[in-house]
Write an enzyme that holds these catalytic residues in place. Structure first.
Site, mmCIF file in Angstrom:
data_model
loop_
_atom_site.group_PDB
_atom_site.id
_atom_site.type_symbol
_atom_site.label_atom_id
_atom_site.label_comp_id
_atom_site.label_asym_id
_atom_site.label_seq_id
_atom_site.Cartn_x
_atom_site.Cartn_y
_atom_site.Cartn_z
ATOM 1 C CD GLU A 77 8.533 6.169 10.082
ATOM 2 O OE1 GLU A 77 9.455 6.673 9.403
ATOM 3 O OE2 GLU A 77 8.319 4.957 10.166
ATOM 4 C CD GLU A 108 -2.603 3.531 -9.937
ATOM 5 O OE1 GLU A 108 -1.914 3.497 -10.974
ATOM 6 O OE2 GLU A 108 -2.321 2.916 -8.898
#
Length: 267
Positions: A77, A108
């Protein structure tokens, strides 16, 4: 880990929708107050990011699951909001970009992979790395921060438990201790909301400090759709006291709000 503590709400499957929503909303009200307690930590990390970016560095986020996705969202963004290059803020997800949509099992848990992922961007001592992990123990994030710190990269983090391994690995940790979730262990709820608030603060404050905002307006935003073009026209009308038709003409001629203001000596 308090994020894994049992919910104070019981027998959720027996509750009507109204009570489920009210319970989640009640807990969500605690998030801003929790973030407020971490403002001094957030401020310290912002100052570091500003200094590194001002010197030509970049900001990297690493994370897994919800935390990783939030980093990718915040990074993606920044270019349309502030008109900065896409490579200035980079979000990296455990398991690669495909894991944004479909979970990659075990990604992860690899403590070496984050640093390998960062090598593709030639991360260096001019840059900042922020690890995002609600639990504060994600090996992908811990390993990435440790190796980055050893290489002279400035390191920060956003975690939702106190005294975590991720915080210990970062020079500038942000601990937003959100406590038990409405749905036990579901950190995409309160913890996710807190992390998003902090990430929004980091980049918004950074780019304001770096001069990408005029007054309270996004004068460097990319005019990529009708809504943003109209917003740009309103900015010019407000700043220059001109009519919509003239604002539209200026925006079309100069291609950005800042350039249009500059043409009138108002940059």
């Amino acid at each position: 880990m308090t994020t894994e503590s049992p919910s104070e709400y019981q027998d959720l499957e027996t509750l009507p929708t109204a009570e489920l929503l009210a319970g989640m909303n009640q807990l969500d009200h605690t998030v801003p107050q929790t973030v407020a307690k971490a403002l001094p930590q957030i401020e310290r990390l912002v100052e570091v990011i500003v200094a590194r970016l001002r010197g030509g560095g970049r900001l990297f986020y690493i994370g897994a699951g919800t935390s990783g996705r939030l980093g990718v969202v915040d990074a993606s963004e920044c270019p349309p909001t502030f008109g900065v290059p896409a490579e200035m803020v980079v979000g990296i997800m455990a398991g690669g970009d495909s894991a944004i949509r479909v979970a990659v099992e075990g990604a992860e848990d690899d403590a070496e992979q984050a640093w390998k992922d960062l090598q593709a961007y030639e991360i260096n001592a001019q840059d900042v790395l922020v690890g995002i992990a609600a639990s504060g123990r994600t090996p992908y994030v811990v390993g990435g921060l440790r190796q980055a710190r050893a290489a002279g990269v400035a390191t920060g983090c956003v975690v939702c438990n106190a005294g975590s391994a991720v915080a210990a690995a970062a020079e500038f940790p942000i601990e937003v201790v959100t406590g038990p979730e409405f749905l036990t262990g579901s950190t995409r709820l309160k913890a996710g909301s807190a992390q998003k608030m902090v990430l929004n603060m980091l980049t918004t404050a950074t780019f304001i400090r770096l001069g990408y905002v005029r007054g309270n307006k996004m004068v460097d935003m990319k005019l990529s759709n009708v809504k943003l073009v109209e917003r740009g026209e309103r900015m010019l009308m407000d700043e220059l006291g001109i009519e919509e038709s003239e604002a539209a003409q200026l925006l079309q001629q100069y291609g950005s709000v800042r350039a249009a203001l500059g043409s009138r000596g108002a940059s």
